[in-house]
Design an enzyme around this catalytic site. Structure first.
Site, mmCIF file in Angstrom:
data_model
loop_
_atom_site.group_PDB
_atom_site.id
_atom_site.type_symbol
_atom_site.label_atom_id
_atom_site.label_comp_id
_atom_site.label_asym_id
_atom_site.label_seq_id
_atom_site.Cartn_x
_atom_site.Cartn_y
_atom_site.Cartn_z
ATOM 1 C CB ALA A 70 14.032 -13.486 10.720
ATOM 2 N NE ARG A 72 2.613 -10.111 7.565
ATOM 3 C CZ ARG A 72 2.058 -9.070 7.053
ATOM 4 N NH1 ARG A 72 2.215 -7.754 7.169
ATOM 5 N NH2 ARG A 72 1.004 -9.504 6.123
ATOM 6 C CE1 TYR A 141 9.142 -4.025 8.799
ATOM 7 C CE2 TYR A 141 9.782 -1.745 8.365
ATOM 8 C CZ TYR A 141 9.935 -3.089 8.598
ATOM 9 O OH TYR A 141 11.333 -3.561 8.484
ATOM 10 C CE LYS A 145 11.609 -4.672 11.686
ATOM 11 N NZ LYS A 145 12.735 -5.645 11.791
#
Length: 314
Positions: A70, A72, A141, A145
């Site tokens: 899971a 975004r 992003y 991460k």
């Protein structure tokens, strides 16, 4: 072995659940979509939000492994004024909240699917990214991460829960969406494309190869507290990818050999610098560590992976 899979209704999650369907493992699939429950072959849990406040305790009881998918995901046309905050809410706070609760519940291993964007956006001089490179994420992003990875490795040191990190490049296969799906449509439409003279090199990973590696990392002793890169083991230029996609689809490729420099100038003038980077730039990954430590080889070839893109799901 009992395995909790988050993001089970996503592209990778669905494929992973399908692959585990006939295994001896007990799988609990977590997803945000109620529709997923209709096709789930495992115990199903609806988790509407994954953030720093989600309560996972009741789902983690007696779990041995968590596979955390899971996230975004990367947004091409970001509209938020401060997207990094939004990415951090799910990808950092949500991940670490789940991992802390997993450690407290006695989960033995936490497998985190990260992104090659942690390494960077492109490679140069035919020097592929490796798992031991100093991370250099550029966008929100990739930064989120990387921060999640750092938090997980710290938690592993503090608690003893094993952490495995996998950084895939672009993932493709049946049911893929986004840019790759758009490329498939262009190839099958027969529209001539000015991409016949691109000599870059890009690593991709077929969904079946990524799922194979995730399943290996679930219980392989050597995977504990390691970072692995994954790909098909064969890099392609954009021109070669388009030709082989056309072959996989059973159509003729119609590529016009426009020099890469001309395309780069034109796309940049049109404000499409990132499009130019994806089409013309290189992004290669070295999977030798993955292959050697885990004795793993991608089970699906590039051409077979591309062929499966055109096979309907179900």
């Amino acid at each position: 072995m009992r395995i909790l899979i988050t993001g089970a209704s996503g592209f990778v999650g669905r494929a992973l659940c399908t692959a585990l369907a006939d295994s001896a493992h007990k799988v609990v699939a977590c997803a945000r979509s109620k529709l997923f429950q209709e096709v789930a072959k495992h115990e199903y849990i609806l988790v509407p939000v994954v953030d720093g406040h989600t309560d996972w305790q009741m789902y983690l009881a007696e779990m041995d492994v968590v596979v955390h998918l899971a996230a975004r995901v990367h947004v091409m046309r970001e509209s938020l004024a401060n997207p990094l905050d939004a990415y951090r809410e799910t990808n950092v706070e949500g991940t670490l909240n789940l991992a802390r609760q997993a450690a407290l519940a006695g989960v033995k291993r936490f497998v985190f699917v990260s992104s090659i964007k942690v390494n960077g956006e492109q490679t140069v001089s035919e020097q592929p990214f490796t798992a031991n490179d100093i991370p250099a994420p550029e966008d929100a992003y990739g930064i989120s991460k990387f921060e999640a990875e750092q938090g997980l490795l710290a938690l592993a040191r503090e608690t003893g829960m094993e952490v495995v990190i996998i950084r895939p490049p672009l993932v493709y296969g049946s049911g893929v969406k986004g840019n790759f799906a758009s490329m498939m449509k262009l190839v099958t439409s027969g529209v001539p494309l000015p991409l016949g003279a691109i000599h870059n090199q890009r690593s991709l990973v077929a969904i079946d190869n990524l799922v194979s590696l995730i399943m290996t990392c679930i219980d392989h002793p050597a995977a504990a507290n390691q970072v692995f890169l994954v790909s098909d083991g064969e890099d392609l230029s954009t021109s070669d990818l388009l030709r082989r996609l056309a072959k996989a689809a059973g159509v003729s490729s119609r590529l016009i050999p426009i020099p890469a420099g001309v395309l780069n100038t034109g796309l940049t003038m049109l404000g499409k610098r990132m499009v130019a980077q994806r089409l013309l730039g290189s992004l290669q990954v070295d999977i030798s560590k993955t292959q050697e430590m885990l004795e793993w080889t991608p089970p699906v070839t590039v051409d077979e992976g591309l062929r499966r893109c055109f096979v309907a799901e179900g």
